[in-house]
Design an enzyme around this catalytic site. Sequence first.
Site, PDB file in Angstrom:
ATOM      1  N   GLY A   1       4.129  -5.943   3.361  1.00 44.94           N
ATOM      2  CA  GLY A   1       2.965  -5.512   4.135  1.00 44.94           C
ATOM      3  C   GLY A   1       3.129  -5.838   5.606  1.00 44.94           C
ATOM      4  CB  SER A   2       0.568  -6.301   8.212  1.00 47.00           C
ATOM      5  OG  SER A   2      -0.165  -7.430   7.763  1.00 47.00           O
TER       6      SER A   2
ATOM      7  CD  GLU B   1       6.079  -1.602  11.438  1.00 44.98           C
ATOM      8  OE1 GLU B   1       5.966  -2.813  11.188  1.00 44.98           O
ATOM      9  OE2 GLU B   1       6.327  -0.740  10.578  1.00 44.98           O
TER      10      GLU B   1
ATOM     11  CB  SER C   1      -0.909   0.009   1.227  1.00 46.79           C
ATOM     12  OG  SER C   1      -0.146   0.079   2.416  1.00 46.79           O
TER      13      SER C   1
ATOM     14  CB  CYS D   1       9.456  -1.025   5.459  1.00 48.32           C
ATOM     15  SG  CYS D   1       8.455  -1.098   3.996  1.00 48.32           S
TER      16      CYS D   1
ATOM     17  CB  ALA E   1      -4.757  -4.804  -8.014  1.00 50.01           C
ATOM     18  CG  HIS E   2      -2.679  -2.611  -1.704  1.00 52.19           C
ATOM     19  ND1 HIS E   2      -3.654  -1.809  -1.139  1.00 52.19           N
ATOM     20  CD2 HIS E   2      -2.033  -3.212  -0.669  1.00 52.19           C
ATOM     21  CE1 HIS E   2      -3.580  -1.910   0.184  1.00 52.19           C
ATOM     22  NE2 HIS E   2      -2.611  -2.758   0.493  1.00 52.19           N
TER      23      HIS E   2
ATOM     24  CD  GLU F   1       9.632  -4.774   4.006  1.00 51.18           C
ATOM     25  OE1 GLU F   1       9.013  -4.802   5.095  1.00 51.18           O
ATOM     26  OE2 GLU F   1       9.734  -3.788   3.275  1.00 51.18           O
TER      27      GLU F   1
END
Lengths: 493, 493
Positions: A206-207, A358, A123, A267, A150-151, A230
């Site tokens: 992403g998360s 995080e 995103s 990130c 697609a995001h 990641e």
Amino acid sequence: MYKETTQDKVDELLNGAAEAFQYLKKRSIKDRAALMYAIADKIASLGPELITAAMEETSLPEARLVGEKARTVFQWRSYADRLKDGACLSARIDTAIPDKTPPKPDLRKLMVGVGPVVVFGASNFPFAFSTAGGDTASAIAAGCPVVLKAHPGHLKTSSLMADAILSALKEEGWPEGIFSHIYGNSNEAGAYLVKHPLVKSVAFTGSFHGGKALFDLANTREEPIPVFAEMGSINPVFALPEKLATNPQDFAAQYAASLTLGVGQFCTNPGVLVAIKGETLDAFKKALTGIIQGSLPANMLHKGIANAYSSNKEKMLSQKEVTVLASAENKEIEGQGAALIAATDAAGLLSNEHLLEEVFGPFGLIVSCNDVADMLLVAKKLKGQLTITLAATEADIRQQPELVNILQDKCGRLLFNGMPTGVEVCLSMQHGGPFPATTDSRFTSVGSDAIVRFLRPIAFQNWPDGLLPDELKNSNPLGIYRTVDNVLTKESI
Amino acid sequence: MYKETTQDKVDELLNGAAEAFQYLKKRSIKDRAALMYAIADKIASLGPELITAAMEETSLPEARLVGEKARTVFQWRSYADRLKDGACLSARIDTAIPDKTPPKPDLRKLMVGVGPVVVFGASNFPFAFSTAGGDTASAIAAGCPVVLKAHPGHLKTSSLMADAILSALKEEGWPEGIFSHIYGNSNEAGAYLVKHPLVKSVAFTGSFHGGKALFDLANTREEPIPVFAEMGSINPVFALPEKLATNPQDFAAQYAASLTLGVGQFCTNPGVLVAIKGETLDAFKKALTGIIQGSLPANMLHKGIANAYSSNKEKMLSQKEVTVLASAENKEIEGQGAALIAATDAAGLLSNEHLLEEVFGPFGLIVSCNDVADMLLVAKKLKGQLTITLAATEADIRQQPELVNILQDKCGRLLFNGMPTGVEVCLSMQHGGPFPATTDSRFTSVGSDAIVRFLRPIAFQNWPDGLLPDELKNSNPLGIYRTVDNVLTKESI
């Protein structure tokens, strides 16, 4: 407008990707590089519609998006440049020694693509880590077709980028199965892709929650496949005494700028700062407080991220070990993120795992230590990180060999001063760190070494020269680097 | 005599390994190479006691074990040779460009050890793939301490090898934590090692069942770690028409020799042969039948393996698609394995998954096809293999591009004639193939590229020259290969 892709259509696209993989195997690295330059040109030529769509869908400012577009084009071009010298194919040749006992055969090895790759766009980088981003570029460089989900946060942007890739494929005469664009909003849509037998690798940014779920799914397939996820990081900054004393006000400004850049949505955002208690830390905190109080809330990528930021902040502040140090005086409205600095001490951090989670957004936690021994304990407690920064003088470093030694085991990139935001696209970049920063710390997702994620070696034993792939023929027609009888060379045999 | 290592002792040894890892980080590749030569010398100097112990424990003949010992010594020396030029460290340097917008930092990357590695010794190579085998040598080359679980089938052999490594460590002044030798017979003992938080990687050679169990365990850790499991293979041989017609009797002799070598106890044993029906296949079968009937049963590695061979054969022969073609006239007694050739056709193989299972031992399945189209279907049906062999003339290959193309996706090593047994130790070897041959087809367990399994990259950003590791200093004091600003060189900066 963008309809969910049906499972039948996904199957059809994946069959097309599997066919395109067979086609790609027959084309040389020079051909693939030419295709990549054409895709880069096509992206570069996209008009203002792209920037406008991305601004609308992500709330990112124009200047940032213009820069990110240039970075994306550079990624395609620079990975194609690196591909051409063939170093990433790790070609190795051992010529036969017939009179050895037993006779040594002729053996020649090179890296080949693994097959179709599913890429999940991120995103927070709608261009550089999404549809036509680094994962897609490196998979195609490796000779692997890409199936891109697609995001949901930037479907129009994604579709414009997909069209650019598809039109480059068409104009250059490559099969469209090399790139497929899939819409799907549910976790099930993603799971269907990752579990599909025709898929051979997965890339995701992403998360932690999302990346780990895909990793687990991929490992429980009948044929497990690699997932390069990641999943973010708190990117600690260790401020050592001599450096901190040099100019705490300047350092506070530098830290605040990195922390609030892009509303903290990187990130590599430096979410934790560790320093030793004392006057200079107080001066740093005071300066930082002033800057943060005056900072302006801004729109985050989408409401979901803003809401998560808000609730993650709240959860962090509800921990008994955490206090608020400074917050923006202008309060955030819905969809916005406002900077906030919290404080704890080493004892607090060591006693509560949650403090190492995080908080995605412009949130910083200042950890004050009594002494270097405290700092070492904090360092040991850290999980894997994308980056760790030492704010230090050379003398600071020489006095703390153990700290540096511990921190090396905890990250993929270790900075001597500066801030971790800003991930240079070059061969020496490492964007990937020990778990849970990424699922596989042996690989990078930025820089042309990202290509090797999608390659595997195959050895040819005793093949006649004329039947070998060009990369391994005696005459070295592609002029690539090869290690011949243990000597690295571009010479023919 | 060899008591199960207690969990307390395992913890102590792993703490020692973690400490030794920190020590190893401070020593250069030249130092590590020197240690490896010393270990090689120590193994070379082991007296006849080693061969005697291994003969008793594995039933392997003296000549084979003498050869395997030499191979083991060669592995240590050749991996040390390759380590010295530093190519496996993939050092990359991008120098700063301060006037770029934004400024490009100085970035330098190299591969470093991942941490302590658990190695499970294999039963079928008591020297070369066990205690002091390729996994141990490549992990130590990578700067990773090894915790070795002795194979229960050859404890005395394992202990003699462990003593050789430990005495080399002692004489050369290295910490003994670099190598630990653990006894444990149960699955739980292995699971305890793989789940231990101090362990960062696992290497295994053995059955699918064992390797997959370790892989699953490692992936469900809080911090998942890589498992490099080599789990065997049926190593199909595709005999193409022109080649088969050349001299079916000779080819039968060659196939039988490879199939029965070492009582069939090789990961690369050619367990399946695929050919097109006709007179030449009949001639091949007839010749093969004669050889197999006259072959002598021999002791297998241990009774467990002999019993498994016997029941796996029985299970295969109980499949309705399978008939016996030839069996040794001398029957096997307990502990022995006798060669057996079974037959099926393509339709049988395609209809019954069980026919693609490995029967570890001197067992071959001849698959007769009606035509090339049948052969392509069999090729497509194959799971991942360590090796696939094309018994072919050049004309055969040129007539079957699709077959070659399919087979490339199914294996790690593709042979043009010859037989797959005999795994040359060299840089170009690929010993590892798509799942289920191994858990990670991107790596090899034979040849010095095995070292990179235990390495991960770390990037240093903007570090002063004097504080960088030697491998990345401007002056290149170790004289290694580095890619500096995209150019591969051994020059200093």
